[in-house]
Write a protein that holds these residues in place. Structure first.
Motif, PDB file in Angstrom:
ATOM      1  N   THR A  96       0.795  -1.227   0.000  1.00 17.20           N
ATOM      2  CA  THR A  96       0.000   0.000   0.000  1.00 17.20           C
ATOM      3  C   THR A  96       0.832   1.284   0.000  1.00 17.20           C
ATOM      4  O   THR A  96       0.305   2.356  -0.337  1.00 17.20           O
ATOM      5  N   TRP A 136      -8.249   4.446  -9.229  1.00 21.82           N
ATOM      6  CA  TRP A 136      -8.256   4.313  -7.768  1.00 21.82           C
ATOM      7  C   TRP A 136      -9.526   3.626  -7.277  1.00 21.82           C
ATOM      8  O   TRP A 136      -9.508   2.915  -6.264  1.00 21.82           O
ATOM      9  N   SER A 140      -8.864   0.015  -7.540  1.00 23.96           N
ATOM     10  CA  SER A 140      -7.992  -0.379  -6.432  1.00 23.96           C
ATOM     11  C   SER A 140      -8.765  -0.446  -5.118  1.00 23.96           C
ATOM     12  O   SER A 140      -8.568  -1.367  -4.313  1.00 23.96           O
ATOM     13  N   THR A 184      -9.303  -3.533  -2.574  1.00 16.22           N
ATOM     14  CA  THR A 184      -9.013  -3.432  -1.144  1.00 16.22           C
ATOM     15  C   THR A 184     -10.190  -3.935  -0.320  1.00 16.22           C
ATOM     16  O   THR A 184     -10.015  -4.655   0.676  1.00 16.22           O
ATOM     17  N   ILE A 240      -0.766   3.205  -9.700  1.00 17.22           N
ATOM     18  CA  ILE A 240      -2.102   2.698  -9.366  1.00 17.22           C
ATOM     19  C   ILE A 240      -2.304   1.329  -9.998  1.00 17.22           C
ATOM     20  O   ILE A 240      -2.800   0.393  -9.355  1.00 17.22           O
ATOM     21  N   THR A 267      -0.181  -1.306  -8.185  1.00 17.97           N
ATOM     22  CA  THR A 267      -0.779  -1.613  -6.881  1.00 17.97           C
ATOM     23  C   THR A 267      -2.016  -2.482  -7.044  1.00 17.97           C
ATOM     24  O   THR A 267      -2.205  -3.471  -6.320  1.00 17.97           O
ATOM     25  N   ALA A 268      -2.871  -2.125  -8.003  1.00 21.81           N
ATOM     26  CA  ALA A 268      -4.094  -2.898  -8.240  1.00 21.81           C
ATOM     27  C   ALA A 268      -3.778  -4.320  -8.689  1.00 21.81           C
ATOM     28  O   ALA A 268      -4.481  -5.268  -8.316  1.00 21.81           O
ATOM     29  N   GLN A 308      -2.954  -6.232  -5.639  1.00 23.89           N
ATOM     30  CA  GLN A 308      -4.176  -6.455  -4.865  1.00 23.89           C
ATOM     31  C   GLN A 308      -5.026  -7.564  -5.478  1.00 23.89           C
ATOM     32  O   GLN A 308      -5.589  -8.404  -4.767  1.00 23.89           O
TER      33      GLN A 308
END
Length: 203
Positions: A12, A116, A119, A123, A170, A173-174, A177
């Protein structure tokens, strides 16, 4: 426990240091601005997690595995609907938001709100499935899934940013995830299926 906590921080927070060092504070500010109003989505998931643990523990103790899985599935489905609706609202209202909250800055960064939002939805899904695994005391596989996801996220951020610029953070990160969500879901379904087979009958 240490692996899980450190992996979560890497998953994160890694992009913060990379973007700031690679593109500067202005790029990091744009990422933060487009993410800020989506934070209620993971907060909603965390609130649900705190409330649902006792109910999930009761289902576990009574070996009511169908109900256990159903609670998680309903929370996941309902949460994703809320996440999608909230992302859509913010995306449509972004010109007004950027004008009034950010003094006209970041008007052209509207498309990052959608990223986002994706994402944030991941989350939320991670939180729901992680809650189930924690109630099942499957801490080791949860930590391993988190560790693998954090490595994918770090690599994805570095790779995708070369083509997309700061927004690649982004996407990377996604990606991490999504990997973690898929791995945790597979672990959860495997554990509950095994326990369902070993149980005399559903409570």
């Amino acid at each position: 426990m240490f692996l899980g906590v450190s992996s979560t921080e890497l998953l994160t927070r890694f992009y913060v240091f990379v973007v700031a060092g690679w593109f500067g504070a202005a790029a990091l500010a744009a990422l933060s601005a487009t993410q800020q109003l989506l934070r209620p989505v993971p907060l909603l998931a965390m609130s649900w997690s705190m409330v649902a643990r006792n109910d999930l523990a009761r289902r576990r103790d009574h070996e009511a595995w169908s109900d256990f899985v159903r609670i998680l599935a309903v929370a996941m489905g309902g949460g994703l609907v809320v996440a999608a609706a909230w992302t859509l609202i913010l995306h449509l209202a972004w010109p007004a938001i950027a004008t009034h909250l950010f003094a006209g800055k970041y008007l052209t960064d509207r498309w990052m709100v959608a990223l986002w939002g994706l994402s944030a939805a991941f989350t939320l899904g991670q939180t729901v499935v992680s809650t189930g695994l924690q109630v099942l005391r499957a801490f080791k596989p949860l930590a391993l899934a988190n560790g693998a996801a954090s490595l994918v996220a770090a690599g994805g951020i570095l790779l995708v940013m070369r083509g997309l610029g700061p927004a690649g953070a982004i996407v990377g990160t996604a990606a991490g995830q999504l990997l973690e969500l898929a791995a945790m879901t597979a672990i959860l379904m495997s554990i509950t299926a095994a326990r369902r087979r070993s149980a005399p009958r559903e409570a």
